[in-house]
Write a protein that holds these residues in place. Structure first.
Motif, PDB file in Angstrom:
ATOM      1  N   ARG A 232       0.802  -0.756   0.175  1.00 40.58           N
ATOM      2  CA  ARG A 232       0.046   0.224  -0.161  1.00 40.58           C
ATOM      3  C   ARG A 232       1.477   1.017   0.254  1.00 40.58           C
ATOM      4  O   ARG A 232       0.506   2.016  -0.652  1.00 40.58           O
ATOM      5  CB  ARG A 232      -1.068   0.264   1.080  1.00 40.58           C
ATOM      6  CG  ARG A 232      -2.328  -1.246   1.195  1.00 40.58           C
ATOM      7  CD  ARG A 232      -2.667  -0.961   2.296  1.00 40.58           C
ATOM      8  NE  ARG A 232      -4.121  -1.640   2.475  1.00 40.58           N
ATOM      9  CZ  ARG A 232      -4.703  -1.698   3.467  1.00 40.58           C
ATOM     10  NH1 ARG A 232      -4.134  -2.007   4.401  1.00 40.58           N
ATOM     11  NH2 ARG A 232      -5.620  -2.874   3.073  1.00 40.58           N
ATOM     12  N   GLN A 233       1.828   1.419   0.880  1.00 38.12           N
ATOM     13  CA  GLN A 233       2.827   2.378   0.731  1.00 38.12           C
ATOM     14  C   GLN A 233       3.571   2.618  -0.430  1.00 38.12           C
ATOM     15  O   GLN A 233       3.748   3.527  -1.422  1.00 38.12           O
ATOM     16  CB  GLN A 233       3.782   1.736   1.825  1.00 38.12           C
ATOM     17  CG  GLN A 233       4.544   3.486   2.269  1.00 38.12           C
ATOM     18  CD  GLN A 233       6.080   2.985   3.025  1.00 38.12           C
ATOM     19  OE1 GLN A 233       6.578   1.611   3.563  1.00 38.12           O
ATOM     20  NE2 GLN A 233       6.031   3.501   4.093  1.00 38.12           N
ATOM     21  N   VAL A 240       6.510  -8.964  -6.205  1.00 33.57           N
ATOM     22  CA  VAL A 240       6.694 -10.570  -5.010  1.00 33.57           C
ATOM     23  C   VAL A 240       7.461 -10.984  -5.393  1.00 33.57           C
ATOM     24  O   VAL A 240       6.382 -12.216  -5.950  1.00 33.57           O
ATOM     25  CB  VAL A 240       5.522  -9.995  -3.894  1.00 33.57           C
ATOM     26  CG1 VAL A 240       5.838 -10.943  -2.762  1.00 33.57           C
ATOM     27  CG2 VAL A 240       4.841  -8.716  -3.997  1.00 33.57           C
ATOM     28  N   VAL A 241       8.464 -11.362  -4.203  1.00 31.92           N
ATOM     29  CA  VAL A 241       8.776 -12.691  -4.450  1.00 31.92           C
ATOM     30  C   VAL A 241       9.728 -13.319  -3.157  1.00 31.92           C
ATOM     31  O   VAL A 241      10.196 -12.505  -2.579  1.00 31.92           O
ATOM     32  CB  VAL A 241      10.829 -12.398  -5.212  1.00 31.92           C
ATOM     33  CG1 VAL A 241      11.242 -14.130  -5.621  1.00 31.92           C
ATOM     34  CG2 VAL A 241      10.487 -12.024  -6.855  1.00 31.92           C
ATOM     35  N   THR A 242       8.480 -14.360  -3.520  1.00 33.84           N
ATOM     36  CA  THR A 242       8.887 -15.180  -1.472  1.00 33.84           C
ATOM     37  C   THR A 242       9.793 -15.884  -1.443  1.00 33.84           C
ATOM     38  O   THR A 242      10.484 -16.796  -2.343  1.00 33.84           O
ATOM     39  CB  THR A 242       7.124 -15.723  -0.976  1.00 33.84           C
ATOM     40  OG1 THR A 242       6.718 -16.494  -1.955  1.00 33.84           O
ATOM     41  CG2 THR A 242       6.175 -14.330  -1.227  1.00 33.84           C
ATOM     42  N   MET A 243      10.382 -16.751  -0.240  1.00 33.31           N
ATOM     43  CA  MET A 243      10.932 -17.810  -0.765  1.00 33.31           C
ATOM     44  C   MET A 243      10.319 -19.227  -0.899  1.00 33.31           C
ATOM     45  O   MET A 243      11.164 -20.530   0.505  1.00 33.31           O
ATOM     46  CB  MET A 243      11.887 -17.158   1.163  1.00 33.31           C
ATOM     47  CG  MET A 243      12.667 -16.364   1.104  1.00 33.31           C
ATOM     48  SD  MET A 243      13.768 -15.527  -0.744  1.00 33.31           S
ATOM     49  CE  MET A 243      13.259 -14.817  -1.846  1.00 33.31           C
ATOM     50  N   GLY A 244       9.142 -19.077  -0.129  1.00 32.08           N
ATOM     51  CA  GLY A 244       8.139 -20.104   0.302  1.00 32.08           C
ATOM     52  C   GLY A 244       6.738 -19.971  -0.853  1.00 32.08           C
ATOM     53  O   GLY A 244       6.411 -19.312  -0.848  1.00 32.08           O
ATOM     54  N   LEU A 249       1.228 -17.626  -1.270  1.00 32.41           N
ATOM     55  CA  LEU A 249      -0.081 -18.017  -1.635  1.00 32.41           C
ATOM     56  C   LEU A 249      -1.071 -16.930  -0.026  1.00 32.41           C
ATOM     57  O   LEU A 249      -1.456 -15.949  -1.425  1.00 32.41           O
ATOM     58  CB  LEU A 249      -0.221 -19.568  -1.216  1.00 32.41           C
ATOM     59  CG  LEU A 249       0.082 -21.112  -2.106  1.00 32.41           C
ATOM     60  CD1 LEU A 249      -0.277 -22.307  -1.348  1.00 32.41           C
ATOM     61  CD2 LEU A 249      -0.756 -20.657  -2.893  1.00 32.41           C
ATOM     62  N   ASP A 250       0.366 -16.506   0.850  1.00 37.92           N
ATOM     63  CA  ASP A 250      -0.380 -15.649   0.896  1.00 37.92           C
ATOM     64  C   ASP A 250       0.281 -14.262   0.606  1.00 37.92           C
ATOM     65  O   ASP A 250      -0.619 -13.132   1.231  1.00 37.92           O
ATOM     66  CB  ASP A 250       0.272 -15.581   2.590  1.00 37.92           C
ATOM     67  CG  ASP A 250       0.163 -16.822   3.591  1.00 37.92           C
ATOM     68  OD1 ASP A 250      -1.061 -17.554   3.164  1.00 37.92           O
ATOM     69  OD2 ASP A 250       0.780 -17.022   4.139  1.00 37.92           O
ATOM     70  N   ALA A 251       0.815 -14.580  -0.065  1.00 41.64           N
ATOM     71  CA  ALA A 251       0.928 -12.812  -0.572  1.00 41.64           C
ATOM     72  C   ALA A 251       0.287 -12.470  -1.747  1.00 41.64           C
ATOM     73  O   ALA A 251       0.020 -11.228  -1.923  1.00 41.64           O
ATOM     74  CB  ALA A 251       3.126 -13.408  -1.536  1.00 41.64           C
ATOM     75  N   VAL A 252      -0.489 -13.903  -2.379  1.00 40.24           N
ATOM     76  CA  VAL A 252      -1.863 -13.126  -3.390  1.00 40.24           C
ATOM     77  C   VAL A 252      -2.519 -12.838  -2.830  1.00 40.24           C
ATOM     78  O   VAL A 252      -3.275 -11.540  -3.528  1.00 40.24           O
ATOM     79  CB  VAL A 252      -2.107 -14.919  -3.781  1.00 40.24           C
ATOM     80  CG1 VAL A 252      -3.539 -14.089  -4.629  1.00 40.24           C
ATOM     81  CG2 VAL A 252      -0.954 -15.322  -5.351  1.00 40.24           C
ATOM     82  N   GLY A 253      -3.074 -13.138  -1.255  1.00 37.51           N
ATOM     83  CA  GLY A 253      -4.146 -12.242  -0.562  1.00 37.51           C
ATOM     84  C   GLY A 253      -3.463 -10.773  -0.398  1.00 37.51           C
ATOM     85  O   GLY A 253      -4.094 -10.047  -0.377  1.00 37.51           O
ATOM     86  N   SER A 254      -2.591 -11.059   0.127  1.00 43.05           N
ATOM     87  CA  SER A 254      -2.008  -9.455   0.432  1.00 43.05           C
ATOM     88  C   SER A 254      -1.965  -8.253  -0.682  1.00 43.05           C
ATOM     89  O   SER A 254      -2.189  -6.870  -0.242  1.00 43.05           O
ATOM     90  CB  SER A 254       0.166  -9.330   0.401  1.00 43.05           C
ATOM     91  OG  SER A 254      -0.083 -10.829   2.144  1.00 43.05           O
ATOM     92  N   SER A 260      -2.850  -3.884  -4.732  1.00 42.96           N
ATOM     93  CA  SER A 260      -1.923  -3.831  -5.876  1.00 42.96           C
ATOM     94  C   SER A 260      -1.712  -4.017  -7.276  1.00 42.96           C
ATOM     95  O   SER A 260      -2.496  -5.636  -7.319  1.00 42.96           O
ATOM     96  CB  SER A 260      -0.402  -3.999  -4.926  1.00 42.96           C
ATOM     97  OG  SER A 260       0.382  -4.451  -6.042  1.00 42.96           O
ATOM     98  N   ARG A 261      -0.925  -3.943  -7.733  1.00 44.54           N
ATOM     99  CA  ARG A 261      -0.479  -4.464  -9.415  1.00 44.54           C
ATOM    100  C   ARG A 261       0.089  -5.128  -9.043  1.00 44.54           C
ATOM    101  O   ARG A 261       1.256  -5.882 -10.863  1.00 44.54           O
ATOM    102  CB  ARG A 261      -0.579  -3.187 -10.412  1.00 44.54           C
ATOM    103  CG  ARG A 261       0.577  -2.668 -10.492  1.00 44.54           C
ATOM    104  CD  ARG A 261       0.680  -1.239 -11.217  1.00 44.54           C
ATOM    105  NE  ARG A 261       2.214  -0.887 -11.184  1.00 44.54           N
ATOM    106  CZ  ARG A 261       3.150  -1.210 -11.968  1.00 44.54           C
ATOM    107  NH1 ARG A 261       3.546  -2.155 -12.394  1.00 44.54           N
ATOM    108  NH2 ARG A 261       4.060  -0.606 -11.586  1.00 44.54           N
ATOM    109  N   ALA A 262       1.636  -5.693  -8.605  1.00 43.72           N
ATOM    110  CA  ALA A 262       1.980  -5.797  -8.442  1.00 43.72           C
ATOM    111  C   ALA A 262       1.895  -7.887  -8.351  1.00 43.72           C
ATOM    112  O   ALA A 262       0.437  -8.757  -7.828  1.00 43.72           O
ATOM    113  CB  ALA A 262       2.651  -6.466  -6.500  1.00 43.72           C
TER     114      ALA A 262
END
Length: 342
Positions: A232-233, A240-244, A249-254, A260-262
């Motif tokens: 948001r900031q 967004v690149v996650t390590m697991g 899957l959580d990042a999709v919700g975030s 965001s358009r990420a």
């Protein structure tokens, strides 16, 4: 968490490796194999391996830094159990994210006079002394998953995993191909050398901006809150690149919550992540093949004991990744993920 086989592990904590093996062997002989997760091998195989353990079969301890209930480490454990079942090895699996307790688990295995130890070196300094103690006791030690820059200096026989810096650079190159501009690299465990190396590799290769975001991976709600707030900031973050897999899957919700358009990409894979790649909510995953890491670690110790074999000549790692899983090739992986081995 401590789980003992052959061939299926049952979990407990805070006890010696000797007690865990003895308990599991008794259960195998009296009632067949039981425990958390799915059983490996037939009932006859389980009885045979239990009898071999009772007769003094080779004992191997696999000691990782994985958190309890982490799907990634369940894949490592399953691979190790498959190798143990094939080789007639009495396997003890210990998983603890606390480096002090992980080090103590190595010392417990030494005290139990195991025939081989497989260990992760996510926090190499914490493992240096116990690994040296194992070597002094004449116990061969192999590494897997984490510590590719530390395994030779600590005197491990072999190493099985991916070069995380190379994997990170491959992700950076792919992000360039996708025309991303600002990548947020989410690190869920501070001080983990493998995760840091991944993001360093991304930063080195990626032509855009790379920013590290540190979160507490054991608290899913906190991860979501921190990631959502950062997105948001800064609406300029487009990757967004996650390590697991679970963090992806959580990042999709975030991303959705932040408006965001990420896009989301990740290291590591599980069956839920396969579906996310299929439906396009996650762009791609970097698969280091954790099942293979667990399998090779146990099998290598058996081969060393029975035939003196050392993969890579003791100087080169055996690489299990990186392999990219994308929407174009995910179908080839899906059936193995459904079976719980990818």
């Amino acid at each position: 968490m401590i789980t003992t086989s052959p061939p299926q592990a049952s979990s407990r904590s805070g006890a010696s490796v000797r007690a865990a093996v003895a308990t599991a062997t008794a259960l195998l002989l009296l009632a067949g194999c039981s425990g958390s997760g799915s059983a490996s091998g037939s009932a006859s195989d389980q009885a045979r391996l239990g009898a071999e353990a009772a007769k003094g079969a080779m004992k191997v301890a696999l000691i990782t830094h994985g958190g309890e209930g982490d799907a990634f480490w369940e894949l490592v454990r399953k691979g190790a159990e498959a190798a143990a079942a094939k080789d007639g090895v009495a396997l003890t699996y210990v998983s603890d994210s606390d480096p002090v307790r992980q080090a103590q688990s190595v010392r417990d295995a030494i005290g139990d006079r195991v025939d081989g130890i497989a260990v992760t070196l996510a926090k190499p300094n914490a493992m240096k002394a116990p690994v040296a103690e194992a070597r002094a006791a004449g116990i061969p030690v192999v590494g897997l998953n984490s510590g590719i820059d530390a395994w030779t200096s600590q005197g491990l026989l072999q190493y099985f995993g991916q070069d995380e810096t190379v994997a990170g650079a491959a992700v950076g190159d792919r992000l360039d191909g996708l025309k991303a501009k600002h990548a947020l690299c989410v690190i869920h465990e501070r001080g983990n050398v493998a995760l840091e190396a991944r993001c360093a590799g991304v930063k080195k290769a990626f032509g855009g901006e790379t920013e590290n975001l540190y979160v507490e991976g054991t608290d899913a709600e906190a991860v979501d809150a921190v990631l959502t707030a950062r997105l948001r900031q800064d609406p300029g973050i487009d990757e967004v690149v996650t390590m697991g897999a679970q963090f992806a899957l959580d990042a999709v919700g975030s991303v959705k919550a932040a408006g965001s358009r990420a896009r989301v990409a990740t290291f590591d894979l599980n069956k839920d992540l396969v579906q996310a790649v299929r439906n396009g909510s996650v762009q791609f995953a970097v698969d280091q093949q954790p099942y293979l890491q667990g399998y090779l670690a146990v099998d290598s110790l058996w081969l060393y004991r029975t035939n003196g074999n050392v993969s890579g000549g003791g100087v080169a790692p055996v690489l299990t990744g990186p392999a990219f899983v994308t929407r174009s090739n995910v179908a080839a992986v899906a059936k193995f993920a459904a079976a719980g081995t990818r």
